[in-house]
Design a protein around this motif. Sequence first.
Motif, short mmCIF file in Angstrom:
data_model
loop_
_atom_site.label_atom_id
_atom_site.label_comp_id
_atom_site.label_asym_id
_atom_site.label_seq_id
_atom_site.Cartn_x
_atom_site.Cartn_y
_atom_site.Cartn_z
N PHE A 14 -3.85 -9.81 9.59
CA PHE A 14 -4.72 -8.71 9.19
C PHE A 14 -4.00 -7.37 9.30
O PHE A 14 -3.92 -6.59 8.35
CB PHE A 14 -6.00 -8.72 10.05
N THR A 17 -0.93 -6.87 6.90
CA THR A 17 -1.32 -6.69 5.50
C THR A 17 -1.96 -5.32 5.28
O THR A 17 -1.68 -4.62 4.30
CB THR A 17 -2.29 -7.79 5.06
N LEU A 18 -2.83 -4.94 6.25
CA LEU A 18 -3.48 -3.63 6.14
C LEU A 18 -2.43 -2.51 6.19
O LEU A 18 -2.49 -1.54 5.41
CB LEU A 18 -4.50 -3.44 7.28
N ARG A 21 -0.77 -2.23 2.85
CA ARG A 21 -1.63 -1.61 1.84
C ARG A 21 -1.72 -0.09 2.04
O ARG A 21 -1.75 0.67 1.09
CB ARG A 21 -3.04 -2.20 1.91
N LEU A 24 1.38 1.54 0.91
CA LEU A 24 1.36 1.72 -0.54
C LEU A 24 0.59 2.98 -0.92
O LEU A 24 0.77 3.53 -1.99
CB LEU A 24 0.69 0.52 -1.21
N ARG A 25 -0.26 3.46 -0.02
CA ARG A 25 -1.07 4.66 -0.31
C ARG A 25 -0.46 5.88 0.41
O ARG A 25 -1.17 6.82 0.75
CB ARG A 25 -2.52 4.43 0.15
N GLU B 362 -7.87 -8.46 3.16
CA GLU B 362 -6.66 -7.63 3.14
C GLU B 362 -5.62 -8.20 2.18
O GLU B 362 -4.99 -7.47 1.40
CB GLU B 362 -6.07 -7.51 4.55
N LYS B 363 -5.47 -9.56 2.24
CA LYS B 363 -4.48 -10.20 1.36
C LYS B 363 -4.83 -9.96 -0.10
O LYS B 363 -4.00 -9.56 -0.92
CB LYS B 363 -4.41 -11.72 1.63
N GLY B 365 -6.72 -7.65 -1.20
CA GLY B 365 -6.59 -6.21 -1.45
C GLY B 365 -5.15 -5.84 -1.78
O GLY B 365 -4.89 -5.07 -2.72
N LEU B 366 -4.21 -6.42 -0.97
CA LEU B 366 -2.80 -6.14 -1.20
C LEU B 366 -2.36 -6.63 -2.58
O LEU B 366 -1.65 -5.94 -3.32
CB LEU B 366 -1.96 -6.80 -0.10
#
Lengths: 127, 572
Positions: A14, A17-18, A21, A24-25, B362-363, B365-366
């Motif tokens: 979790f 991955t968060l 992401r 990426l922002r 999350e996965k 989302g990614l």
Amino acid sequence: MSTKVLIVDDEVEFASTLAERLALRNYDVKAVYNAEDAITTAQSDPPDVVLLDLRMPGIGGLEVLKTLKKFDPTIEVILVTGQPETEGADEGIPTGLFDYIMKPVDMGELIVKINNADQKRNLSKHS
Amino acid sequence: MKIRDKLILGFSLYILLATIFVFFSYREIRTITTRLAYVEVVDDITNDVLEVRRNEKNFFLVRNEESLKGIKEYLSALKKDINGIKVEIIKAIETDNYITMKKAITEYEYYVDNLANNFESQEKLTVMIRTAGKQIEDRLSGKELNEFLILRKYEKNIMLYKDQKLYEAFKSLKPLNLEGNKEIEKYRILVHNLYEIYKDDKDSEDKSRLKAREIQSVAEELSKKEREYISLTLKRMAKLPLFGLLAIIVLGAIISIQFSVNIATPIKRLEEITKKIAMGDFSETIEVKGKDEIASLGRSFNQMEKRILDSKSALQNAVEVAVATCNEKQAQLIATEKLAILGLFAAGVAHEINNPLAIINEKAGLMKDILEMSEDFKHKTKFLNLLEAIFESINRCRTVTHRILGFARKTEVSIEILDVNDIIKGATVFLEKEILYKNIRLDLDLRENLPEVRSDKGQLQQVFLNILKNAIDAVDNGGLVAVNTDLKDETMVKVSIKDNGHGISGENLKHIFEPFFTTKGKGKGTGIGLSITYGIVKNLGGNILLESEDNKGTTFIVEIPINSELTKGQVA
């Protein structure tokens, strides 16, 4: 300068991955997977906003929150919890918790909260 | 009549009987004593009479002074006795007898006086005749003397036999030689006089004898009567103890039977019924007769039996009600317990699902982030659509897990003073869009001056929101949802939410408050809302009831305590 975000969660998949992401922002993101690492990392490279899981093995999220706030009261902490509403948050507010968000996380909502927290940190840093 | 009175009466009867017996015995003894006195008097009289008669007999035989004296003596004794008789004796020996006797005595006395006079006269005349005869004899001689001596012979025979024929012969004798002799004429007159006295004496003798016999017979009659009377009395007296004893035995028997019938039998009956009651048989009661203590006891006993029976049935009813209530409460408790366990289980499941769900989120989302940053490729849009479908499913899962976790978590109740009507109005605001969209008629019938309640605002809002949402989902377009608030009693506010929707079948009603139970179509309901609602209402000390009929609609009734027992900060 991009906002420094530290993700603290024992759920590696979790948290990582968060982190990816958010990166990426255009956030400066680090992810750690236990409370001890969280404190060490925050002290060596203080973040602007911490996304903190409350339920962790070892000393636990609440202890992390207290230690971080003692180290630097301007660090804003957003609780990322599996439990709804205010559990834990009620205990966290007196220790300087900024906000909380429920898992699974809605990215839009999280971004708003991180930005709000960052704004508050900037305000308190410069006052 | 009371038993005490009966006993007293029985005893009194006994005493009365004994008294009567004694009284009669006493009276008979008195009678005999009195009568014995009468007998003595009568015996005296009889004795006197017998003495008079004995002397009389002697007198008639020998004509002496002594017998005459005896007659007079006993006659006067008789008279004295007769006159001395008391009035009650006269009555007892019968007045007629007394008068007869007294009269007879008087008459007898007269005759006796006559006899006495005659006796005196006879004596004198006899002396005179003899003297005169002697003198004439001395003077006469020869034929004259012979003739005179014949006269004197007659004279002696007359004196001896007092016979009429002799006197007639004496009278008819005409001595020729003596005719004209004055002395002889005188002598003959004296003899004539003597004869006349004889005649009279004979009459008196007959009459006195008759009277004496009469007196004797009366006296004997009296004596006989008195003796008979005493004999009768004695016979009667001899019977008295026999009758008395018989009467006492009969009365005793009657009293015993009465006692048995009136006291012993009812008490025996009472004992029987008491035993039956002790064995739990209440079928029989005492037959109540009369007004005595036994009857009163019987009545009291019947009342007691009825009271016991009433108490018993009241107790039975109370026990039945208590058991029913207990069963109901137990069923409720079991249901609540069941729901709590289910809730805990669901919370565990939700928590376990929530973490992997967060990772999936999350996965995915990614993946979406990366895809959005990538240049277009053949299936980019399709992938993005697929990801959207994944997010949709994740959201559904999140709704479920969040609600379960919200229901199961420890809830801190925040007590405020609240107006239930305001909360309902607030809840309807949230649902305006849906009401408008489905063209639903919402009727709010909110009681004015409804007492404010002490309860948790947020939780109550959630309750009414859930129920109203359910109602809106249950009705078709253009349906009706009616909300009514009222007082249930002094302690509870009652809110009923009624719809005219599809209703809930009996089988579904049983499960309506269980988590994950839903009658809505797939993907439309989570089956969590009502179980959460149920948990909250119970948590706030209230009740939630459901009435529903298939195709006729459903009515939810929520009862909220006016003064919630929960205080601020209490953790349920």
